[in-house]
Design a protein around this motif. Structure first.
Motif, mmCIF file in Angstrom:
data_model
loop_
_atom_site.group_PDB
_atom_site.id
_atom_site.type_symbol
_atom_site.label_atom_id
_atom_site.label_comp_id
_atom_site.label_asym_id
_atom_site.label_seq_id
_atom_site.Cartn_x
_atom_site.Cartn_y
_atom_site.Cartn_z
ATOM 1 N N PRO A 141 -3.245 32.723 5.394
ATOM 2 C CA PRO A 141 -4.369 31.877 4.945
ATOM 3 C C PRO A 141 -4.000 30.899 3.841
ATOM 4 O O PRO A 141 -4.701 29.912 3.621
ATOM 5 N N TRP A 142 -2.899 31.176 3.115
ATOM 6 C CA TRP A 142 -2.522 30.266 2.016
ATOM 7 C C TRP A 142 -2.172 28.867 2.506
ATOM 8 O O TRP A 142 -2.259 27.914 1.743
ATOM 9 N N ILE A 143 -1.814 28.737 3.768
ATOM 10 C CA ILE A 143 -1.491 27.410 4.305
ATOM 11 C C ILE A 143 -2.721 26.515 4.274
ATOM 12 O O ILE A 143 -2.617 25.294 4.078
ATOM 13 N N VAL A 144 -3.910 27.097 4.451
ATOM 14 C CA VAL A 144 -5.167 26.347 4.465
ATOM 15 C C VAL A 144 -5.830 26.339 3.096
ATOM 16 O O VAL A 144 -6.406 25.332 2.676
ATOM 17 N N ILE A 145 -5.748 27.450 2.391
ATOM 18 C CA ILE A 145 -6.490 27.592 1.130
ATOM 19 C C ILE A 145 -6.034 26.567 0.094
ATOM 20 O O ILE A 145 -6.861 25.934 -0.585
ATOM 21 N N ALA A 146 -4.731 26.371 -0.054
ATOM 22 C CA ALA A 146 -4.221 25.453 -1.087
ATOM 23 C C ALA A 146 -4.705 24.022 -0.872
ATOM 24 O O ALA A 146 -5.286 23.417 -1.795
ATOM 25 N N PRO A 147 -4.514 23.403 0.315
ATOM 26 C CA PRO A 147 -5.034 22.034 0.482
ATOM 27 C C PRO A 147 -6.552 21.968 0.468
ATOM 28 O O PRO A 147 -7.122 20.965 0.020
ATOM 29 N N ALA A 148 -7.230 23.029 0.944
ATOM 30 C CA ALA A 148 -8.699 23.023 0.931
ATOM 31 C C ALA A 148 -9.231 23.006 -0.499
ATOM 32 O O ALA A 148 -10.216 22.319 -0.798
ATOM 33 N N ILE A 149 -8.581 23.741 -1.395
ATOM 34 C CA ILE A 149 -8.996 23.730 -2.806
ATOM 35 C C ILE A 149 -8.791 22.346 -3.410
ATOM 36 O O ILE A 149 -9.635 21.863 -4.189
ATOM 37 N N MET A 150 -7.697 21.683 -3.044
ATOM 38 C CA MET A 150 -7.464 20.339 -3.562
ATOM 39 C C MET A 150 -8.519 19.363 -3.056
ATOM 40 O O MET A 150 -8.991 18.495 -3.805
ATOM 41 N N ILE A 151 -8.903 19.477 -1.780
ATOM 42 C CA ILE A 151 -9.979 18.631 -1.254
ATOM 43 C C ILE A 151 -11.268 18.876 -2.021
ATOM 44 O O ILE A 151 -11.990 17.935 -2.384
ATOM 45 N N LEU A 152 -11.571 20.144 -2.294
ATOM 46 C CA LEU A 152 -12.768 20.494 -3.054
ATOM 47 C C LEU A 152 -12.721 19.894 -4.453
ATOM 48 O O LEU A 152 -13.722 19.340 -4.937
ATOM 49 N N LEU A 153 -11.588 19.963 -5.131
ATOM 50 C CA LEU A 153 -11.471 19.423 -6.481
ATOM 51 C C LEU A 153 -11.617 17.904 -6.482
ATOM 52 O O LEU A 153 -12.258 17.334 -7.380
ATOM 53 N N VAL A 154 -11.029 17.241 -5.490
ATOM 54 C CA VAL A 154 -11.150 15.778 -5.408
ATOM 55 C C VAL A 154 -12.602 15.365 -5.238
ATOM 56 O O VAL A 154 -13.110 14.478 -5.952
ATOM 57 N N THR A 155 -13.297 15.977 -4.297
ATOM 58 C CA THR A 155 -14.693 15.597 -4.046
ATOM 59 C C THR A 155 -15.580 15.930 -5.247
ATOM 60 O O THR A 155 -16.470 15.153 -5.599
ATOM 61 N N PHE A 156 -15.332 17.057 -5.905
ATOM 62 C CA PHE A 156 -16.118 17.426 -7.088
ATOM 63 C C PHE A 156 -15.934 16.402 -8.199
ATOM 64 O O PHE A 156 -16.912 15.895 -8.776
ATOM 65 N N ALA A 157 -14.675 16.072 -8.510
ATOM 66 C CA ALA A 157 -14.408 15.139 -9.608
ATOM 67 C C ALA A 157 -14.967 13.761 -9.304
ATOM 68 O O ALA A 157 -15.571 13.116 -10.177
ATOM 69 N N VAL A 158 -14.807 13.289 -8.071
ATOM 70 C CA VAL A 158 -15.288 11.953 -7.711
ATOM 71 C C VAL A 158 -16.807 11.882 -7.805
ATOM 72 O O VAL A 158 -17.371 10.910 -8.324
ATOM 73 N N GLN A 159 -17.494 12.911 -7.326
ATOM 74 C CA GLN A 159 -18.953 12.890 -7.349
ATOM 75 C C GLN A 159 -19.498 12.906 -8.773
ATOM 76 O O GLN A 159 -20.395 12.127 -9.117
ATOM 77 N N ILE A 160 -18.976 13.780 -9.619
ATOM 78 C CA ILE A 160 -19.472 13.888 -11.000
ATOM 79 C C ILE A 160 -19.165 12.622 -11.785
ATOM 80 O O ILE A 160 -20.042 12.059 -12.476
ATOM 81 N N LEU A 161 -17.946 12.113 -11.679
ATOM 82 C CA LEU A 161 -17.567 10.916 -12.428
ATOM 83 C C LEU A 161 -18.286 9.681 -11.901
ATOM 84 O O LEU A 161 -18.615 8.772 -12.667
ATOM 85 N N GLY A 162 -18.538 9.620 -10.598
ATOM 86 C CA GLY A 162 -19.284 8.493 -10.046
ATOM 87 C C GLY A 162 -20.705 8.451 -10.567
ATOM 88 O O GLY A 162 -21.228 7.385 -10.910
#
Length: 304
Positions: free
Chosen positions: A269-290
């Motif tokens: 599962p680590w093959i998916v979990i690591a990039p999925a967490i990065m996608i989550l962090l990108v969308t979170f930061a972009v939404q809050i800062l926007g």
């Protein structure tokens, strides 16, 4: 009068960059805890994306089949030098995440900018000129909304291929109709305001009215839509890669890593979990800062 020159004070105000640092400190003080968290996450993501070639412990395409599907640090069978484990071909998951983050952010930013310029420009023209031009542009917007964009993307990628240039074009076309509708509605509303009538009476040209009086008053909804579009483009790229028509291997994006790794979820599962967490962090930061940037740049909110 004496010719002796007065001494020059070299205080903090005269130091280069003092004003910029003061502004940064002021922005940090005004932010609440969640905005500060988003700022830190965004700064970290940008730094590691920019310096991915220097930070990554391995090349993202380097394979070592004898070390395939090794788990992250802390688990049995962990291999030294592969902190987040390896994928099905023995490639370093951490290195692929770093390079994938770099490419995903570049694709999302370029795509969102193209959509902003295309949709915002058409919406501005439609709102100012009206008449037949407005009918044609809004007809194109309605047609775009009526057709699922995934089908449009599939058609474009099938005809032109799935190179990076075509992907940028596809992602840039995505969401332009939302910009056009938002800008056109705001412009139509502003065109009835007294200050626009006064500018017309003073002989201001259409270009001056558009760039001097209208654009500053529609920045807020554009900022919100831009941040939403970046997040949506990241998810769209992930969807296309999940379907196998996005950026092609061995080039890594966060979406393609999730798409390829789905077959190994039960065992690795680590093959998916690591990039999925990065996608989550990108969308979170972009939404809050926007949302925060919207409040700071909106002239209507500043004048209250």
């Amino acid at each position: 009068m004496s010719d002796t020159a007065l001494p020059v004070r070299h205080g903090a105000a005269n130091k280069p960059g003092h004003g910029a640092l003061a502004n940064l400190r002021g922005i940090w003080r005004e932010a609440n805890w969640i905005q500060r968290l988003a700022l830190l996450i965004a700064a970290i993501l940008l730094i590691i994306a920019i310096f991915a070639p220097l930070v990554a412990p391995h090349e993202p395409t380097a394979q070592s089949l004898i070390f395939r599907l090794r788990p992250p640090i802390g688990f049995d069978r962990f291999r030294d030098g592969y902190l987040l484990g390896t994928d099905e071909l023995g490639r370093d998951v951490l290195a692929r995440c770093l390079y994938g983050l770099q490419l995903t952010l570049a694709l999302a930013t370029m795509g969102a900018c193209i959509g902003l310029v295309l949709g915002g420009g058409l919406g501005l023209v439609s709102g100012i000129l009206g008449g037949l031009v407005d009918d044609v542009i809004m007809g194109a917007v309605d047609a775009q909304i009526a057709i699922p964009f995934t089908l449009i993307a599939l058609l474009m990628l099938a005809v032109f291929g799935s190179s990076l240039e075509v992907m940028v074009l596809v992602l840039g076309v995505y969401g332009w109709e939302q910009y056009a509708r938002i800008v056109r509605g705001e412009v139509r509303k502003l065109m009835q305001m007294p200050f626009i009538e006064a500018a017309r009476a003073a002989g201001a040209s259409g270009g001056r009215i558009a760039f001097r009086h209208i654009l500053p008053n529609i920045v807020s909804p554009l900022v919100v839509q831009f941040t939403l579009n970046i997040s949506n483009i990241v998810l769209l790229e992930s969807t296309l890669s999940f379907l196998g028509i996005g950026v092609q291997p061995p080039t890594a994006t966060l979406g393609s890593m999730v798409g390829i790794g789905r077959d190994y979820m039960p065992t690795a599962p680590w093959i998916v979990i690591a990039p999925a967490i990065m996608i989550l962090l990108v969308t979170f930061a972009v939404q809050i800062l926007g949302d925060w940037l919207r409040d700071r740049v909106d002239v209507r909110l500043r004048n209250r």
